[in-house]
Design an enzyme around this catalytic site. Structure first.
Site, PDB file in Angstrom:
ATOM      1  N   LYS A 265       0.858  -1.200   0.000  1.00 12.01           N
ATOM      2  CA  LYS A 265       0.000   0.000   0.000  1.00 12.01           C
ATOM      3  C   LYS A 265       0.887   1.241   0.000  1.00 12.01           C
ATOM      4  CE  LYS A 265      -3.376   2.457   2.948  1.00 12.01           C
ATOM      5  NZ  LYS A 265      -4.322   2.356   4.087  1.00 12.01           N
ATOM      6  N   ASP A 270      -2.705   9.915   4.142  1.00 11.64           N
ATOM      7  CA  ASP A 270      -4.108   9.532   4.269  1.00 11.64           C
ATOM      8  C   ASP A 270      -4.839  10.510   5.187  1.00 11.64           C
ATOM      9  OD1 ASP A 270      -6.545   8.328   4.370  1.00 11.64           O
ATOM     10  OD2 ASP A 270      -5.892   6.557   5.513  1.00 11.64           O
ATOM     11  N   LYS A 277     -10.345  12.439   8.591  1.00 12.15           N
ATOM     12  CA  LYS A 277      -9.971  11.935   9.909  1.00 12.15           C
ATOM     13  C   LYS A 277      -9.921  13.081  10.918  1.00 12.15           C
ATOM     14  CE  LYS A 277      -6.864   8.214   8.311  1.00 12.15           C
ATOM     15  NZ  LYS A 277      -7.545   7.061   8.917  1.00 12.15           N
ATOM     16  N   ASP A 288       1.421   5.980   5.805  1.00 12.74           N
ATOM     17  CA  ASP A 288       0.458   5.048   5.210  1.00 12.74           C
ATOM     18  C   ASP A 288       0.984   4.386   3.931  1.00 12.74           C
ATOM     19  OD1 ASP A 288      -1.954   3.802   5.687  1.00 12.74           O
ATOM     20  OD2 ASP A 288      -3.142   5.252   4.555  1.00 12.74           O
ATOM     21  N   ARG A 351      -7.839  -0.409   0.632  1.00  6.68           N
ATOM     22  CA  ARG A 351      -8.366  -1.585  -0.068  1.00  6.68           C
ATOM     23  C   ARG A 351      -8.747  -1.248  -1.500  1.00  6.68           C
ATOM     24  NH1 ARG A 351     -12.963  -2.155   4.408  1.00  6.68           N
ATOM     25  NH2 ARG A 351     -11.276  -1.143   5.543  1.00  6.68           N
TER      26      ARG A 351
HETATM   27  N1  BES Z   1      -4.519   4.053   6.946  1.00  4.88           N
HETATM   28  C1  BES Z   1      -5.683   3.747   7.690  1.00  4.88           C
HETATM   29  C2  BES Z   1      -5.465   2.650   8.724  1.00  4.88           C
HETATM   30  C3  BES Z   1      -4.558   2.980   9.873  1.00  4.88           C
HETATM   31  C4  BES Z   1      -5.079   3.403  11.070  1.00  4.88           C
HETATM   32  C5  BES Z   1      -3.196   2.808   9.763  1.00  4.88           C
HETATM   33  C6  BES Z   1      -4.235   3.672  12.142  1.00  4.88           C
HETATM   34  C7  BES Z   1      -2.360   3.090  10.810  1.00  4.88           C
HETATM   35  C8  BES Z   1      -2.867   3.520  12.003  1.00  4.88           C
HETATM   36  C9  BES Z   1      -6.783   3.277   6.739  1.00  4.88           C
HETATM   37  O1  BES Z   1      -6.767   3.814   5.472  1.00  4.88           O
HETATM   38  C10 BES Z   1      -8.069   3.673   7.360  1.00  4.88           C
HETATM   39  O2  BES Z   1      -8.309   4.833   7.465  1.00  4.88           O
HETATM   40  N2  BES Z   1      -8.874   2.704   7.754  1.00  4.88           N
HETATM   41  C11 BES Z   1     -10.122   2.945   8.349  1.00  4.88           C
HETATM   42  C12 BES Z   1     -11.112   2.031   7.689  1.00  4.88           C
HETATM   43  C13 BES Z   1     -12.528   2.312   8.047  1.00  4.88           C
HETATM   44  C14 BES Z   1     -12.954   3.643   7.515  1.00  4.88           C
HETATM   45  C15 BES Z   1     -13.357   1.212   7.455  1.00  4.88           C
HETATM   46  C16 BES Z   1     -10.005   2.653   9.835  1.00  4.88           C
HETATM   47  O3  BES Z   1      -9.300   1.696  10.188  1.00  4.88           O
HETATM   48  O4  BES Z   1     -10.557   3.385  10.620  1.00  4.88           O
HETATM   49 ZN    ZN Z   2      -4.962   4.463   4.812  1.00  6.11          ZN
HETATM   50 MN    MN Z   3      -7.843   5.666   5.382  1.00  6.80          MN
END
Ligand code: BES
Ligand code: ZN
Ligand code: MN
Length: 500
Positions: A265, A270, A277, A288, A351
């Protein structure tokens, strides 16, 4: 820091410090005993007075006052012999070297003979070198004030008996190649997002490809449009930075041997996109692209180690940003695979970009596909900060990764990818949706990925927890860990051994 292997005796070396790793409650043996004898019992005295008990990573410095050519003896504890493993040794040497650095010592020496484990001196030397190098990592390109106060140890000599020299030397060469790859990955991941855009990441990939046997191709936005990589393009649509699809190929195996495809990835920042966020810790989202960085490091080391394998690394790279052109919740598009995706949450972008990369991997008819991604916060909730979540369709491949993890000390735990979870990612109006609700978030993310994997052995590694260390951890200084690099290299080395 450079590591050398020299023939000779540790007691005779003239460096500023000799490092000895000792076990709790054991008689002195091997080089430690020789040094103790030669120094009239300096080590024995310290242990006898309980000033040093060899607890894990405990440190003591003794001045030799002319009794030895070396100025200091640095003792570091390994804990009890019963609980000894190579991970303890990596930790001990990280600690010892960090201590030397604070003392501003430039040159030190140690031995691969711990006084026990007589048949594993090469593995000991590799762990010593890894712990020492990885623990000393620091990132300072943007420090301009007081730069002259930045300290670094310059040289570690590992002293070996004549007979052991070739094996130990080879082990240390390996460790240095592996550590270089981890440093490279940590540098990429630590670099701020304004200094590590998709274009810059692609340029870094091009630089790896100057190594023997590695080629680099970068697909730009025009090409991605032509190919129909709309899942990657949709995530990129909110950003002013153009996406890049980075392809590194290392051909070290037979011409017709199916390659192992590594996918990482590569979200260089992000923000969450329209589903933005919270600002707390958002800066950390420069990391990320840690999965992309890890596969780049792994293929670079594979080329340096001349592994007799064909390996492909695919890194879909983009920012995830909100804007007037950004992807919106509810949007639907057709991915590279031809399958349609409904976007429920723009923060589930990893994803989306991986879906196109996984589908693209089928073009190689690969022997195996491994993707590495900081994919879900849910994985961190489930397994914590130190553990890689593993999901996949192939038991043999999963077993190989478990085995590699045992060797490198990285922690890998499998989560189930059962049929029942597939229900959560069905869309009302498209084939799939990119968000399956709060429950089992790490698993439904992998379930989504599985829809884009062809009929090939596949494993997904969720590194959202361990990619970034919030505090110092033995040989991982606070910040980017480079997790997955050593794991992938070990897995590949094991595969290479099976072939011959
Ligand atoms: N890059 C994040 C996941 C992440 C979170 C990596 C904390 C490192 C530390 C990913 O793209 C993300 O935002 N995932 C979301 C998915 C959700 C919206 C279904 C998450 O995990 O909150
Ligand atoms: Zn991410
Ligand atoms: Mn994300």
């Amino acid at each position: 820091m450079k590591i050398f292997v020299n023939k000779g005796k540790l007691a005779d070396t003239e460096d500023e410090a000799i490092i000895l790793a000792l076990c709790e409650g054991e008689e002195l043996a091997g080089p430690a005993l020789q040094i103790d004898t030669k120094s009239n019992g300096l080590i024995g005295e310290l242990i006898g007075s309980h000033d040093f008990e060899a607890r894990p990573s405990q440190i003591s410095v003794i001045y030799t006052r002319g009794s030895l050519p070396a100025k200091r003896i640095v003792l570091v504890g390994l804990g009890t012999r019963g609980e000894f493993n190579l991970e303890k040794l990596r930790a001990a040497f990280a600690k010892a070297m960090q201590h030397l650095r604070t003392l501003n010592i430039k040159r030190a020496a140690t031995s691969s003979d711990l006084g026990f484990l007589p048949n594993s001196k090469d593995r000991v030397a590799q762990a010593v070198a890894e712990g020492a190098l990885l623990g000393l990592y620091q990132y300072a390109p943007f420090k301009t004030v007081d730069r002259e106060h930045l300290k670094d140890v310059e040289q570690l000599t590992i002293v070996a008996e004549d007979n052991d020299f070739p094996e130990i030397n080879a082990a240390v060469e390996n460790a240095q190649a592996i550590a270089r790859a981890v440093y490279f990955t940590r540098d990429l991941v630590t670099a701020p997002a304004n200094q590590m855009t998709p274009a810059i990441l692609a340029k870094e990939a091009g630089e790896i490809a100057t190594r023997r046997g590695v080629s680099c191709t970068v697909l730009d936005k025009v090409k991605l449009n032509e190919l129909g990589m709309n899942s990657l393009l949709s995530v990129a649509s909110g950003s002013n930075e153009e996406p890049k699809f980075i392809i590194l190929e290392y051909r070290g195996g037979e011409t017709d041997a199916a390659p192992i495809v590594l996918i990482g990835k590569g979200i260089t920042f992000d923000s969450g996109g329209i589903c933005i966020k919270p600002s707390e810790k958002m800066d950390q989202m420069k990391s990320d692209m840690a999965g992309g960085g890890a596969v780049m490091g792994a293929i670079m080391a594979s080329a340096e180690l001349r592994l007799p394998l064909n390996i492909v690394a695919l890194i879909p790279a983009t920012e995830n940003m909100p804007s007037g052109t950004a992807l919106k919740p509810g949007d639907v598009f057709t991915s590279y695979s031809g399958k349609t995706i409904e976007v429920i949450n723009t923060d589930a972008e990893g994803r989306l970009i991986l879906a196109d990369a996984l589908a693209y991997a089928s073009n190689y008819k690969p022997a195996a596909i491994i993707d590495v991604a900081t994919l879900t916060g849910a994985c961190v909730i489930a397994l914590g900060d130190d553990v890689i979540g593993m999901l996949g369709t192939d038991d043999k491949l999963k077993g190989e990764l478990q085995e590699a993890a045992r060797q490198t000390g990285e922690l890998v735990w499998e989560l189930p990818l059962w049929e029942n979870y597939q229900e959560q990612i069905k869309s009302d109006i498209a084939d799939y949706k990119n968000h399956g609700g709060r429950s089992a978030g790490a698993i439904t993310a992998a379930a989504f990925l599985s829809k884009f994997v062809g009929d090939f052995p596949w494993v997904h590694l969720d590194i959202a927890g361990p990619a970034w260390a919030d505090k110092d951890k033995t040989y991982i200084p606070k910040g980017a860990s480079g997790v997955g690099v050593r794991l992938l290299i070990e897995f590949l080395r094991n595969r290479a051994r099976q072939r011959v």
